[in-house]
Design a protein around this motif. Structure first.
Motif: not given
Length: 268
Positions: A135-141, A250, A202
């Motif tokens: 998904g887009e929310e995981d694109a940088d992970k 987190d 990340t």
């Protein structure tokens, strides 16, 4: 006067049986009646057998309701992405179990297996999930997996959602100094399966997690604590300090603070 002899016609003997009374033999009428009753009962019994057989067949058909479901046509390893050729169709009566009908095969395509699935396994909805990083929310992970010995945790198990503190005695440069147990790091467990823990984080968070696990694996006198979610990491650092103790990526409750030098911590 003449003497004339009168001739007589000979009498015919009576026909055999003529004029005789018909006498019914005892039991003859009863035998005929019994034969009719027995025939009726035989027909009734036959009808009952046919009816009961038909009813049993109807009930059996009602109980054995078979429908079509997806099955795997090969052994799919954990995290493998499913393709349409990985599925076949079988007719089965699965009762209250949850199966995936063939019309939903396209939904399974492109998802990954949450565990090892042997050939011929009936497919259920939880066997395949949308893979991380899709998904887009995981694109940088990134996706990583680390392992911790569950036998060192309280109760001998780790569960998804646990917050844990890792303690151990790490080697120092002084071969004559006995290392003391200190806090190595705190981790939130995103997804646990046995000893394996999966993270989608990340790159920086992945590096920190891997360092904590590697340090714990190399340490001696190891132990794992399970923590309440409102317990800040800094409190553990203040009590059991360690050099470069790592907070959970987190850990929103942790506040910046001093880290005690190695050797000044107290063994938990």
């Amino acid at each position: 006067m003449s003497n004339v002899a009168h001739t007589r016609t000979p009498k015919q003997p009576p026909a055999r049986g003529a004029g005789r009374r018909q006498v019914a033999l005892p039991g003859a009428t009863r035998q005929k009646s019994d034969g009719g009753v027995r025939g009726g009962l035989l027909l009734l019994g036959l009808a009952l057998v046919v009816a009961s057989g038909g009813a049993f067949w109807y009930i059996l058909r009602g109980l054995d309701v078979r429908e079509e479901y997806l099955v795997t046509t090969r052994t799919i390893q954990r995290w493998e992405i499913a393709e349409l050729s990985d599925f076949g169709i079988v007719e089965a009566n699965i009762g209250d179990a949850a199966g995936v009908p063939p019309q939903f095969a396209e939904v399974m395509v492109g998802r990954w297996a949450t565990g090892r699935i042997p050939t011929g396994t009936l497919v259920t909805p939880g066997m395949f999930q949308q893979p991380p990083l899709s998904g887009e929310e995981d694109a940088d992970k990134v996706l990583i997996e680390v392992s911790l010995p569950t036998g060192e945790a309280p109760g001998g198990e780790l569960s998804t959602g646990d917050k844990i503190a890792l303690f151990g005695a790490e080697a120092t440069g002084d071969e004559f100094a006995e290392p003391s147990v200190g806090l190595i790091g705190v981790l939130d467990l995103d997804f646990v399966r046995g000893q394996d823990i999966t993270y989608v984080v990340t790159p920086a968070e992945a590096k920190a997690i891997q360092e904590v696990v590697d340090r714990y694996t190399a340490a001696s006198d190891r132990r794992i604590w399970k923590l309440g979610f409102e317990l800040p990491t800094q409190e553990l650092i203040d009590l059991y300090g360690s050099v470069n103790a790592t907070r959970a990526p987190d850990d929103v409750f942790a506040e910046p603070g001093p880290i005690l030098p190695s050797g000044e911590g107290v063994s938990p």
